[in-house]
Write a protein that holds these residues in place. Structure first.
Motif, PDB file in Angstrom:
ATOM      1  N   GLY A 154       5.209   5.358  -4.082  1.00  0.00           N
ATOM      2  CA  GLY A 154       6.154   4.894  -5.091  1.00  0.00           C
ATOM      3  C   GLY A 154       7.395   4.298  -4.455  1.00  0.00           C
ATOM      4  N   ILE A 155       7.926   3.266  -5.070  1.00  0.00           N
ATOM      5  CA  ILE A 155       9.069   2.549  -4.505  1.00  0.00           C
ATOM      6  C   ILE A 155      10.319   3.413  -4.457  1.00  0.00           C
ATOM      7  N   PRO A 215      14.067   8.442   0.182  1.00  0.00           N
ATOM      8  CA  PRO A 215      13.206   9.621   0.396  1.00  0.00           C
ATOM      9  C   PRO A 215      14.028  10.912   0.331  1.00  0.00           C
ATOM     10  N   ARG A 216      13.558  11.829  -0.494  1.00  0.00           N
ATOM     11  CA  ARG A 216      14.234  13.119  -0.601  1.00  0.00           C
ATOM     12  C   ARG A 216      13.840  14.022   0.558  1.00  0.00           C
ATOM     13  N   ASN A 217      12.601  13.857   1.008  1.00  0.00           N
ATOM     14  CA  ASN A 217      12.090  14.701   2.078  1.00  0.00           C
ATOM     15  C   ASN A 217      11.192  13.837   2.966  1.00  0.00           C
ATOM     16  N   ILE A 218      11.658  13.549   4.184  1.00  0.00           N
ATOM     17  CA  ILE A 218      10.924  12.677   5.106  1.00  0.00           C
ATOM     18  C   ILE A 218       9.548  13.252   5.424  1.00  0.00           C
ATOM     19  N   GLU A 219       9.459  14.560   5.635  1.00  0.00           N
ATOM     20  CA  GLU A 219       8.172  15.175   5.981  1.00  0.00           C
ATOM     21  C   GLU A 219       7.174  15.036   4.832  1.00  0.00           C
ATOM     22  N   LYS A 220       7.640  15.133   3.604  1.00  0.00           N
ATOM     23  CA  LYS A 220       6.760  14.956   2.447  1.00  0.00           C
ATOM     24  C   LYS A 220       6.273  13.507   2.377  1.00  0.00           C
ATOM     25  N   LEU A 221       7.166  12.575   2.646  1.00  0.00           N
ATOM     26  CA  LEU A 221       6.785  11.164   2.643  1.00  0.00           C
ATOM     27  C   LEU A 221       5.751  10.884   3.728  1.00  0.00           C
ATOM     28  N   SER A 230       0.838  -1.210   0.000  1.00  0.00           N
ATOM     29  CA  SER A 230       0.000   0.000   0.000  1.00  0.00           C
ATOM     30  C   SER A 230       0.868   1.255   0.000  1.00  0.00           C
ATOM     31  N   MET A 231       1.971   1.214   0.735  1.00  0.00           N
ATOM     32  CA  MET A 231       2.895   2.348   0.755  1.00  0.00           C
ATOM     33  C   MET A 231       3.478   2.583  -0.640  1.00  0.00           C
TER      34      MET A 231
END
Length: 131
Positions: free
Chosen positions: A98-99, A105-111, A92-93
């Motif tokens: 997207g894998i 991850p470029r930006n943890i908060e965005k993720l 689901s993630m």
């Protein structure tokens, strides 16, 4: 049945999300850090922590794509169901973020923001975990 799932980064233990279903107390950051810390320590010793059984709960750890660790704690279910549940959560993630974004991850908060859409209710229904 009660269930709680936690998602953390494998490298730093940064919590991405926690979800719960049923009458279970919300997991505190210190308990989450302890569960992840045990897994990280054993990983550094080349030991893979898969699960542990408590009198009324089952805890399952699983790492995906060398970047995400999912931990679930549940009562009234089996290790196999929880393992399948964690696979469904990770899939689901991937569907949501997207894998590539999960692996690097470029930006943890965005993720974190992207993953807010995931709810334990929907995840439990995906895996057919019932009360």
């Amino acid at each position: 049945m009660t269930a709680q799932v936690m998602c953390l980064t494998s490298s730093g233990g940064i919590p991405l999300f926690t979800r719960k279903k049923g009458e279970i107390n919300a997991m505190t950051f210190t308990k989450m850090a302890s569960l992840n810390g045990v897994q990280m320590f054993l990983k550094s010793q080349n030991i893979k922590l898969i699960n542990t059984l408590l009198p009324d709960m089952t805890v399952v750890w699983k790492e995906f794509a060398d970047s995400i660790t999912l931990i679930t704690i549940a009562s009234g279910t089996t290790k196999l169901v929880l393992d399948n549940f964690l696979n469904a959560v990770f899939n689901s993630m991937i569907f949501v973020a997207g894998i590539d974004e999960i692996k690097n991850p470029r930006n943890i908060e965005k993720l974190k923001k992207e993953l807010r859409i995931l709810t334990i209710f929907h995840l439990c229904n995906i895996c057919s975990i019932k009360k």
